[in-house]
Design a protein around this motif. Structure first.
Motif, mmCIF file in Angstrom:
data_model
loop_
_atom_site.group_PDB
_atom_site.id
_atom_site.type_symbol
_atom_site.label_atom_id
_atom_site.label_comp_id
_atom_site.label_asym_id
_atom_site.label_seq_id
_atom_site.Cartn_x
_atom_site.Cartn_y
_atom_site.Cartn_z
ATOM 1 N N HIS A 80 5.529 28.128 89.363
ATOM 2 C CA HIS A 80 6.798 28.819 89.176
ATOM 3 C C HIS A 80 8.006 28.013 89.652
ATOM 4 C CE1 HIS A 80 3.758 31.878 88.818
ATOM 5 N NE2 HIS A 80 3.429 31.699 90.068
ATOM 6 N N THR A 81 7.753 26.803 90.177
ATOM 7 C CA THR A 81 8.857 26.035 90.764
ATOM 8 C C THR A 81 8.906 24.572 90.359
ATOM 9 O OG1 THR A 81 7.566 25.436 92.736
ATOM 10 C CG2 THR A 81 8.833 27.502 92.840
ATOM 11 N N ASN A 103 -3.378 38.230 87.596
ATOM 12 C CA ASN A 103 -2.500 38.335 86.429
ATOM 13 C C ASN A 103 -1.073 38.123 86.906
ATOM 14 O OD1 ASN A 103 -0.935 38.981 84.259
ATOM 15 N ND2 ASN A 103 -1.956 40.896 83.792
ATOM 16 N N ILE A 104 -0.569 36.913 86.742
ATOM 17 C CA ILE A 104 0.763 36.583 87.246
ATOM 18 C C ILE A 104 1.850 37.418 86.579
ATOM 19 C CG2 ILE A 104 0.102 34.257 87.969
ATOM 20 C CD1 ILE A 104 1.536 33.185 85.441
ATOM 21 N N HIS A 105 1.594 37.953 85.407
ATOM 22 C CA HIS A 105 2.590 38.747 84.697
ATOM 23 C C HIS A 105 2.654 40.192 85.202
ATOM 24 C CE1 HIS A 105 3.034 35.317 82.133
ATOM 25 N NE2 HIS A 105 1.737 35.296 81.971
ATOM 26 N N ALA A 106 1.676 40.580 86.003
ATOM 27 C CA ALA A 106 1.656 41.926 86.581
ATOM 28 C C ALA A 106 2.059 41.902 88.056
ATOM 29 C CB ALA A 106 0.268 42.538 86.433
ATOM 30 N N LYS A 113 7.519 33.524 85.461
ATOM 31 C CA LYS A 113 7.980 32.273 84.863
ATOM 32 C C LYS A 113 7.007 31.149 85.231
ATOM 33 C CE LYS A 113 10.733 28.947 83.365
ATOM 34 N NZ LYS A 113 10.707 28.568 81.989
ATOM 35 N N SER A 114 6.510 30.464 84.207
ATOM 36 C CA SER A 114 5.640 29.311 84.421
ATOM 37 C C SER A 114 6.302 28.075 83.830
ATOM 38 C CB SER A 114 4.285 29.523 83.746
ATOM 39 O OG SER A 114 3.566 28.303 83.708
ATOM 40 N N PHE A 115 6.451 27.058 84.663
ATOM 41 C CA PHE A 115 6.941 25.769 84.163
ATOM 42 C C PHE A 115 5.829 24.992 83.462
ATOM 43 C CE2 PHE A 115 10.355 26.679 87.109
ATOM 44 C CZ PHE A 115 11.466 26.209 86.430
ATOM 45 N N ILE A 116 4.585 25.381 83.689
ATOM 46 C CA ILE A 116 3.461 24.675 83.088
ATOM 47 C C ILE A 116 3.176 25.159 81.667
ATOM 48 C CG2 ILE A 116 0.961 24.258 83.300
ATOM 49 C CD1 ILE A 116 1.427 24.322 86.362
ATOM 50 N N ALA A 117 3.363 26.435 81.430
ATOM 51 C CA ALA A 117 3.021 27.027 80.123
ATOM 52 C C ALA A 117 3.603 26.259 78.927
ATOM 53 C CB ALA A 117 3.428 28.500 80.087
ATOM 54 N N PRO A 118 4.852 25.808 78.974
ATOM 55 C CA PRO A 118 5.393 25.107 77.801
ATOM 56 C C PRO A 118 4.694 23.800 77.450
ATOM 57 C CG PRO A 118 7.177 25.866 79.209
ATOM 58 C CD PRO A 118 5.898 26.053 79.979
ATOM 59 N N CYS A 125 -5.227 34.086 82.697
ATOM 60 C CA CYS A 125 -4.969 34.658 84.014
ATOM 61 C C CYS A 125 -5.517 36.077 84.082
ATOM 62 C CB CYS A 125 -3.475 34.650 84.331
ATOM 63 S SG CYS A 125 -2.438 35.669 83.277
ATOM 64 N N GLY A 126 -5.817 36.493 85.316
ATOM 65 C CA GLY A 126 -6.156 37.881 85.565
ATOM 66 C C GLY A 126 -7.627 38.221 85.602
ATOM 67 N N PHE A 127 -8.511 37.241 85.491
ATOM 68 C CA PHE A 127 -9.944 37.512 85.440
ATOM 69 C C PHE A 127 -10.686 37.013 86.674
ATOM 70 C CE2 PHE A 127 -8.491 37.460 81.042
ATOM 71 C CZ PHE A 127 -8.974 38.683 80.592
ATOM 72 N N GLY A 128 -9.974 36.861 87.779
ATOM 73 C CA GLY A 128 -10.612 36.381 89.000
ATOM 74 C C GLY A 128 -11.202 35.000 88.793
#
Length: 147
Positions: A80-81, A103-106, A113-118, A125-128
Protein backbone atom coordinates in the motif's frame (compact mmCIF):
# COMPACT_ATOMS: atom_id res chain seq x y z
CA UNK A 1 13.01 -26.85 -14.45
CA UNK A 2 10.81 -23.78 -14.09
CA UNK A 3 11.44 -21.81 -10.91
CA UNK A 4 9.21 -19.39 -8.99
CA UNK A 5 10.32 -16.99 -6.27
CA UNK A 6 7.90 -16.49 -3.36
CA UNK A 7 8.56 -13.18 -1.59
CA UNK A 8 7.15 -12.21 1.79
CA UNK A 9 7.45 -8.74 3.24
CA UNK A 10 7.39 -7.09 6.64
CA UNK A 11 5.93 -8.82 9.68
CA UNK A 12 5.19 -12.04 7.81
CA UNK A 13 8.01 -13.65 9.78
CA UNK A 14 5.59 -13.36 12.73
CA UNK A 15 2.89 -15.51 11.13
CA UNK A 16 1.46 -17.96 13.62
CA UNK A 17 1.62 -15.50 16.49
CA UNK A 18 0.71 -12.16 14.89
CA UNK A 19 -3.02 -11.43 14.93
CA UNK A 20 -4.15 -15.05 14.62
CA UNK A 21 -7.75 -13.84 14.32
CA UNK A 22 -6.75 -12.23 11.00
CA UNK A 23 -3.91 -14.44 9.74
CA UNK A 24 -4.53 -17.79 11.43
CA UNK A 25 -1.98 -19.92 13.23
CA UNK A 26 0.13 -21.15 10.32
CA UNK A 27 3.76 -20.02 10.42
CA UNK A 28 5.85 -18.56 7.63
CA UNK A 29 7.59 -21.95 7.40
CA UNK A 30 4.17 -23.56 6.86
CA UNK A 31 3.33 -21.08 4.09
CA UNK A 32 6.69 -21.60 2.40
CA UNK A 33 6.29 -25.39 2.57
CA UNK A 34 2.81 -25.10 1.05
CA UNK A 35 4.27 -23.10 -1.84
CA UNK A 36 7.09 -25.62 -2.33
CA UNK A 37 4.69 -28.58 -2.21
CA UNK A 38 2.37 -26.90 -4.72
CA UNK A 39 5.27 -26.20 -7.03
CA UNK A 40 6.67 -29.73 -6.71
CA UNK A 41 3.29 -31.23 -7.57
CA UNK A 42 3.51 -29.35 -10.88
CA UNK A 43 7.21 -29.82 -11.64
CA UNK A 44 8.15 -26.30 -10.53
CA UNK A 45 11.03 -25.41 -8.22
CA UNK A 46 10.22 -22.81 -5.55
CA UNK A 47 12.58 -20.48 -3.73
CA UNK A 48 11.36 -18.42 -0.78
CA UNK A 49 12.59 -15.17 0.73
CA UNK A 50 11.27 -12.95 3.52
CA UNK A 51 12.48 -9.57 4.67
CA UNK A 52 11.20 -6.71 6.75
CA UNK A 53 13.34 -4.39 4.63
CA UNK A 54 12.00 -2.76 1.48
CA UNK A 55 15.47 -2.58 -0.02
CA UNK A 56 16.13 -6.29 0.52
CA UNK A 57 12.85 -7.15 -1.20
CA UNK A 58 13.79 -4.92 -4.15
CA UNK A 59 17.23 -6.57 -4.33
CA UNK A 60 15.55 -10.02 -4.37
CA UNK A 61 13.21 -8.92 -7.17
CA UNK A 62 16.18 -7.64 -9.21
CA UNK A 63 18.13 -10.85 -8.57
CA UNK A 64 15.16 -12.95 -9.76
CA UNK A 65 15.55 -11.72 -13.34
CA UNK A 66 17.04 -14.48 -15.45
CA UNK A 67 16.83 -16.96 -12.55
CA UNK A 68 13.10 -17.38 -11.91
CA UNK A 69 10.20 -17.54 -14.37
CA UNK A 70 7.86 -15.57 -12.12
CA UNK A 71 7.12 -14.12 -8.70
CA UNK A 72 4.50 -14.61 -6.01
CA UNK A 73 4.65 -11.66 -3.63
CA UNK A 74 3.00 -10.74 -0.37
CA UNK A 75 4.60 -7.37 0.22
CA UNK A 76 2.66 -6.87 3.45
CA UNK A 77 2.17 -3.19 4.26
CA UNK A 78 4.56 -2.24 1.43
CA UNK A 79 1.72 -3.24 -0.91
CA UNK A 80 0.00 0.00 0.00
CA UNK A 81 3.03 2.31 0.13
CA UNK A 82 5.89 1.19 -2.10
CA UNK A 83 6.25 2.70 -5.51
CA UNK A 84 9.81 1.33 -5.41
CA UNK A 85 8.62 -2.29 -5.19
CA UNK A 86 6.12 -1.63 -7.98
CA UNK A 87 8.91 -0.17 -10.14
CA UNK A 88 11.19 -3.14 -9.39
CA UNK A 89 8.51 -5.61 -10.48
CA UNK A 90 7.85 -3.62 -13.65
CA UNK A 91 11.58 -3.38 -14.36
CA UNK A 92 12.34 -7.10 -14.20
CA UNK A 93 9.35 -7.95 -16.41
CA UNK A 94 8.57 -11.21 -14.60
CA UNK A 95 4.94 -12.31 -14.34
CA UNK A 96 3.86 -11.63 -10.79
CA UNK A 97 0.93 -12.69 -8.66
CA UNK A 98 0.13 -10.49 -5.66
CA UNK A 99 -1.08 -12.52 -2.67
CA UNK A 100 -2.58 -11.71 0.73
CA UNK A 101 -3.93 -14.03 3.39
CA UNK A 102 -6.63 -11.59 4.47
CA UNK A 103 -9.11 -9.84 2.18
CA UNK A 104 -7.42 -6.45 1.93
CA UNK A 105 -10.55 -4.99 0.33
CA UNK A 106 -12.63 -5.81 3.42
CA UNK A 107 -10.16 -4.22 5.83
CA UNK A 108 -9.15 -0.64 6.56
CA UNK A 109 -9.53 1.85 3.70
CA UNK A 110 -5.76 2.38 3.33
CA UNK A 111 -5.36 -1.33 2.52
CA UNK A 112 -7.67 -1.08 -0.50
CA UNK A 113 -4.97 0.59 -2.62
CA UNK A 114 -2.27 -1.69 -4.02
CA UNK A 115 0.76 -0.31 -5.81
CA UNK A 116 1.59 -3.85 -6.93
CA UNK A 117 -1.72 -4.69 -8.63
CA UNK A 118 -1.07 -2.52 -11.73
CA UNK A 119 2.12 -4.47 -12.54
CA UNK A 120 0.85 -7.92 -11.52
CA UNK A 121 -0.83 -10.56 -13.63
CA UNK A 122 -3.41 -10.87 -10.85
CA UNK A 123 -4.19 -10.63 -7.17
CA UNK A 124 -5.42 -13.33 -4.80
CA UNK A 125 -6.54 -12.44 -1.30
CA UNK A 126 -8.77 -13.55 1.53
CA UNK A 127 -8.21 -17.32 1.60
CA UNK A 128 -5.70 -17.56 4.43
CA UNK A 129 -2.72 -19.77 3.68
CA UNK A 130 -4.65 -21.23 0.75
CA UNK A 131 -4.11 -17.87 -0.97
CA UNK A 132 -0.51 -18.98 -1.56
CA UNK A 133 -1.58 -22.30 -3.09
CA UNK A 134 -4.04 -20.49 -5.35
CA UNK A 135 -1.40 -17.92 -6.32
CA UNK A 136 1.07 -20.67 -7.16
CA UNK A 137 -1.52 -22.48 -9.29
CA UNK A 138 -2.45 -19.25 -11.07
CA UNK A 139 1.18 -18.42 -11.85
CA UNK A 140 1.98 -21.96 -12.98
CA UNK A 141 -1.04 -21.89 -15.27
CA UNK A 142 -0.02 -18.49 -16.61
CA UNK A 143 3.54 -19.67 -17.25
CA UNK A 144 2.21 -22.68 -19.14
CA UNK A 145 0.08 -20.36 -21.28
CA UNK A 146 -3.21 -21.73 -20.01
CA UNK A 147 -4.77 -18.39 -19.10
Amino acid sequence: MTSILVLNGPNLNLLGTRQPEVYGTATLADVEQLARDTGAAHGVDVACFQSNSEGALIDAIHAARGVHAGLVINAGAYTHTSVAIMDAIASVELPTIEVHMSNIHAREEFRHKSFIAPVAVGQICGFGTDSYRLAMLALISYLKGQT
